[in-house]
Design an enzyme around this catalytic site. Sequence first.
Site, PDB file in Angstrom:
ATOM      1  N   THR A  87       0.869  -1.182   0.000  1.00 27.02           N
ATOM      2  CA  THR A  87       0.000   0.000   0.000  1.00 27.02           C
ATOM      3  C   THR A  87       0.900   1.224   0.000  1.00 27.02           C
ATOM      4  O   THR A  87       1.638   1.442   0.971  1.00 27.02           O
ATOM      5  CB  THR A  87      -0.901   0.022   1.248  1.00 27.02           C
ATOM      6  OG1 THR A  87      -1.637  -1.194   1.294  1.00 27.02           O
ATOM      7  CG2 THR A  87      -1.871   1.201   1.195  1.00 27.02           C
ATOM      8  N   LYS A 162      -7.748   1.343  -3.156  1.00 25.16           N
ATOM      9  CA  LYS A 162      -7.370   0.888  -1.815  1.00 25.16           C
ATOM     10  C   LYS A 162      -7.566   2.014  -0.777  1.00 25.16           C
ATOM     11  O   LYS A 162      -8.146   1.795   0.295  1.00 25.16           O
ATOM     12  CB  LYS A 162      -5.899   0.437  -1.831  1.00 25.16           C
ATOM     13  CG  LYS A 162      -5.275   0.194  -0.478  1.00 25.16           C
ATOM     14  CD  LYS A 162      -5.651  -1.125   0.110  1.00 25.16           C
ATOM     15  CE  LYS A 162      -5.096  -1.281   1.515  1.00 25.16           C
ATOM     16  NZ  LYS A 162      -5.532  -2.488   2.161  1.00 25.16           N
ATOM     17  N   LYS A 237      -1.611   5.049   8.624  1.00 20.50           N
ATOM     18  CA  LYS A 237      -0.834   5.170   7.376  1.00 20.50           C
ATOM     19  C   LYS A 237      -1.780   5.332   6.178  1.00 20.50           C
ATOM     20  O   LYS A 237      -1.601   6.211   5.340  1.00 20.50           O
ATOM     21  CB  LYS A 237       0.037   3.916   7.193  1.00 20.50           C
ATOM     22  CG  LYS A 237       0.698   3.819   5.830  1.00 20.50           C
ATOM     23  CD  LYS A 237       1.305   2.448   5.551  1.00 20.50           C
ATOM     24  CE  LYS A 237       1.630   2.311   4.067  1.00 20.50           C
ATOM     25  NZ  LYS A 237       2.085   0.997   3.667  1.00 20.50           N
TER      26      LYS A 237
HETATM   27  P1  NAD Z   1       6.040  -5.999   7.253  1.00 19.82           P
HETATM   28  O1  NAD Z   1       6.742  -4.870   7.896  1.00 19.82           O
HETATM   29  O2  NAD Z   1       5.701  -7.213   8.036  1.00 19.82           O
HETATM   30  O3  NAD Z   1       6.855  -6.473   5.935  1.00 19.82           O
HETATM   31  C1  NAD Z   1       7.613  -5.627   5.133  1.00 19.82           C
HETATM   32  C2  NAD Z   1       8.893  -6.361   4.794  1.00 19.82           C
HETATM   33  O4  NAD Z   1       9.663  -5.581   3.874  1.00 19.82           O
HETATM   34  C3  NAD Z   1       9.785  -6.611   6.013  1.00 19.82           C
HETATM   35  O5  NAD Z   1      10.067  -7.992   6.124  1.00 19.82           O
HETATM   36  C4  NAD Z   1      11.035  -5.787   5.726  1.00 19.82           C
HETATM   37  O6  NAD Z   1      12.225  -6.377   6.229  1.00 19.82           O
HETATM   38  C5  NAD Z   1      11.032  -5.745   4.215  1.00 19.82           C
HETATM   39  N1  NAD Z   1      11.809  -4.645   3.652  1.00 19.82           N
HETATM   40  C6  NAD Z   1      11.813  -3.344   4.045  1.00 19.82           C
HETATM   41  N2  NAD Z   1      12.654  -2.634   3.273  1.00 19.82           N
HETATM   42  C7  NAD Z   1      13.195  -3.508   2.388  1.00 19.82           C
HETATM   43  C8  NAD Z   1      14.138  -3.374   1.337  1.00 19.82           C
HETATM   44  N3  NAD Z   1      14.689  -2.200   1.043  1.00 19.82           N
HETATM   45  N4  NAD Z   1      14.469  -4.496   0.635  1.00 19.82           N
HETATM   46  C9  NAD Z   1      13.907  -5.688   0.935  1.00 19.82           C
HETATM   47  N5  NAD Z   1      13.013  -5.875   1.924  1.00 19.82           N
HETATM   48  C10 NAD Z   1      12.655  -4.797   2.632  1.00 19.82           C
HETATM   49  O7  NAD Z   1       4.702  -5.350   6.637  1.00 19.82           O
HETATM   50  P2  NAD Z   1       3.399  -6.127   6.118  1.00 19.82           P
HETATM   51  O8  NAD Z   1       2.382  -6.169   7.207  1.00 19.82           O
HETATM   52  O9  NAD Z   1       3.820  -7.376   5.429  1.00 19.82           O
HETATM   53  O10 NAD Z   1       2.847  -5.061   5.061  1.00 19.82           O
HETATM   54  C11 NAD Z   1       3.427  -4.922   3.776  1.00 19.82           C
HETATM   55  C12 NAD Z   1       2.559  -3.982   2.959  1.00 19.82           C
HETATM   56  O11 NAD Z   1       1.225  -4.494   2.881  1.00 19.82           O
HETATM   57  C13 NAD Z   1       2.420  -2.573   3.560  1.00 19.82           C
HETATM   58  O12 NAD Z   1       2.467  -1.641   2.496  1.00 19.82           O
HETATM   59  C14 NAD Z   1       1.064  -2.591   4.240  1.00 19.82           C
HETATM   60  O13 NAD Z   1       0.468  -1.304   4.312  1.00 19.82           O
HETATM   61  C15 NAD Z   1       0.294  -3.512   3.309  1.00 19.82           C
HETATM   62  N6  NAD Z   1      -0.841  -4.197   3.935  1.00 19.82           N
HETATM   63  C16 NAD Z   1      -0.710  -4.790   5.157  1.00 19.82           C
HETATM   64  C17 NAD Z   1      -1.788  -5.445   5.728  1.00 19.82           C
HETATM   65  C18 NAD Z   1      -1.675  -6.090   7.066  1.00 19.82           C
HETATM   66  O14 NAD Z   1      -2.723  -6.459   7.654  1.00 19.82           O
HETATM   67  N7  NAD Z   1      -0.480  -6.300   7.594  1.00 19.82           N
HETATM   68  C19 NAD Z   1      -3.021  -5.491   5.032  1.00 19.82           C
HETATM   69  C20 NAD Z   1      -3.116  -4.918   3.776  1.00 19.82           C
HETATM   70  C21 NAD Z   1      -2.020  -4.266   3.228  1.00 19.82           C
END
Ligand code: NAD
Length: 292
Positions: A87, A162, A237
């Site tokens: 997102t 979204k 966010k």
């Molecule tokens: P998270 O923080 O668990 O995962 C993000 C991952 O990206 C981490 O493992 C981190 O180490 C990795 N990362 C960060 N910078 C990086 C880089 N430069 N290179 C490689 N890896 C890198 O977050 P999440 O909950 O998995 O969410 C991910 C996305 O999905 C976000 O944009 C969030 O808004 C969206 N989202 C989350 C949910 C939810 O319920 N968690 C629901 C819908 C959408």
Amino acid sequence: MKIGFIGLGNMGGPMAANLAKEGHEVMGFDMADVQIDGVQMAGSGAEAATGADVVITMLPNGQILRSVAEDLVPAMTKGATLVDCSTVDVDSARAVAQQCADAGLQFVDAPVSGGIGGAAAGTLTFMAGGSQGAFEAAKPLFDIMGQKAVHCGDAGAGQAAKICNNMILGITMIGTCEAFALADKLGLDRQKMFDVVSTSSGYSWSMNAYCPAPGVGPQSPADNDYKPGFASELMLKDLRLSQQAADSVDADTPMGALAQALYAVFVEDEDGQGKDFSAMLPRFEKSSRHDR
Ligand code: NAD
């Protein structure tokens, strides 16, 4: 298909595992040291992207997406497709789409709804922006990771859908919570309140499917001490992204602005960080009109 998967966190990890389970060859990369069932780990994003038919990113925000894309795009094979499921702000999605077009790659912005449970179960909803060809290249993978994929329009349209959806969600969750807190003070039983509203014109997903009152309605984070679920800081966010987008096109969104302000107070000045976004209900239980 040969798939590169960058960002294997709470959402990306199970999504990549589901693709591997279906027999796709998945090479993953994350900054953190993670291991995902069936996924071979690469030493960099560029390595995971090399030779892939489709590269998927699932990252925290638009700034990180832009910097990761700098590494991925030059490593990808012409004609391959980059699918960003994070997102992020509409401008970042469109900037990476342009970068891909300039390099002869296809791009889809495909944020998801359904949370960690949907990612693990393969029941996410994808809202996609990009060309028809790019959408079709990604569609077989959406069908594995999710139960529905809607092609919303050109690049950026997925992110637009979204943030509009989540702006409604933030507003209705606050409305549902403040109505429960009012009902409490009026001496109305919570179960009765649910029975009426869930079958009346006040119903919503927040009330019917994700009721913020413990012990009422279907199982929800309220029944688990408000452990997320969908954390308040992630809702904040998304509300910020909605207001940033509204600013950029001069759209009047007063309720969205108020929802953002309330979640900002809850997360930054109170105890909302790390709690499910439905924990607005105990917050309203404690506050009074004089607190405003
Ligand atoms: P998270 O923080 O668990 O995962 C993000 C991952 O990206 C981490 O493992 C981190 O180490 C990795 N990362 C960060 N910078 C990086 C880089 N430069 N290179 C490689 N890896 C890198 O977050 P999440 O909950 O998995 O969410 C991910 C996305 O999905 C976000 O944009 C969030 O808004 C969206 N989202 C989350 C949910 C939810 O319920 N968690 C629901 C819908 C959408």
